[in-house]
Motif scaffolding. Structure first.
Motif, short mmCIF file in Angstrom:
data_model
loop_
_atom_site.label_atom_id
_atom_site.label_comp_id
_atom_site.label_asym_id
_atom_site.label_seq_id
_atom_site.Cartn_x
_atom_site.Cartn_y
_atom_site.Cartn_z
N UNK A 26 0.83 -1.21 0.00
CA UNK A 26 0.00 0.00 0.00
C UNK A 26 0.87 1.26 0.00
N UNK A 27 1.90 1.26 0.84
CA UNK A 27 2.79 2.42 0.90
C UNK A 27 3.51 2.61 -0.43
N UNK A 28 3.89 1.49 -1.07
CA UNK A 28 4.56 1.59 -2.36
C UNK A 28 3.65 2.24 -3.39
N UNK A 29 2.40 1.82 -3.44
CA UNK A 29 1.48 2.41 -4.42
C UNK A 29 1.31 3.90 -4.15
N UNK A 30 1.20 4.29 -2.88
CA UNK A 30 1.13 5.72 -2.53
C UNK A 30 2.38 6.45 -3.02
N UNK A 31 3.54 5.81 -2.86
CA UNK A 31 4.79 6.41 -3.32
C UNK A 31 4.83 6.58 -4.83
N UNK A 32 4.35 5.57 -5.56
CA UNK A 32 4.32 5.66 -7.03
C UNK A 32 3.40 6.81 -7.46
N UNK A 33 2.25 6.91 -6.84
CA UNK A 33 1.33 8.00 -7.17
C UNK A 33 1.95 9.36 -6.86
#
Length: 152
Positions: A26-33
């Motif tokens: 989840x944190x990774x997807x937030x980082x990508x966004x």
């Protein structure tokens, strides 16, 4: 690429909500966004962020120890999906310039030649220089592109 390291470290620190030094899915997807938002801020319309599924697939490739992505792995991850940024930018700018410099004036000239033969509007069209029609044509295509993007 010192700027890239600083950039990825800043994003990592902002999205590592658990403060454990690793990014979960989840944190990774937030980082990508967040990365895509920052890039699109400097290069508007650069690209759409990858789907959550694509992020998870990449996550598995870059998570070397199975604990989540650490700062080094996150840096490699971001470098991987931003690797083609210069090529995409050049394609975008090149395509836009080709349209504005060559195709729009050609279309405006053809449009003027065709419209000035029309009995009702022909006399008015003859008064409008092609140099004014071309930017109007470019603006209209930008409006149409924006409307299409809103529908997606």
């Amino acid at each position: 690429m010192q700027w890239m390291r600083k950039f990825t470290d800043q994003v990592f620190d902002k999205v590592d909500k658990s403060r454990n030094g690793y990014l979960d899915e989840r944190e990774l997807h937030d980082g990508v966004l967040m990365v895509y938002n920052m890039v699109n801020h400097h290069i508007p319309g650069w690209d759409e962020p990858p789907s959550k599924e694509a992020c998870l697939e990449w996550y598995r490739k870059f998570d070397r120890d199975g604990r989540g992505l650490n700062k080094e792995e996150f840096h490699d991850f971001v470098a991987y999906f931003l690797a083609d940024t210069p090529q995409k930018l050049m394609q975008r700018v090149g395509g836009s310039m080709l349209f504005k410099v060559a195709l729009a004036p050609l279309c405006a000239s053809t449009m003027k030649r065709t419209l000035k033969k029309q009995p009702l509007i022909g006399p008015f069209v003859k008064l409008i220089p092609v140099s004014m029609l071309s930017p109007v044509l470019v603006a209209c295509t930008d409006i149409v592109k924006a409307a299409i993007a809103l529908k997606r």
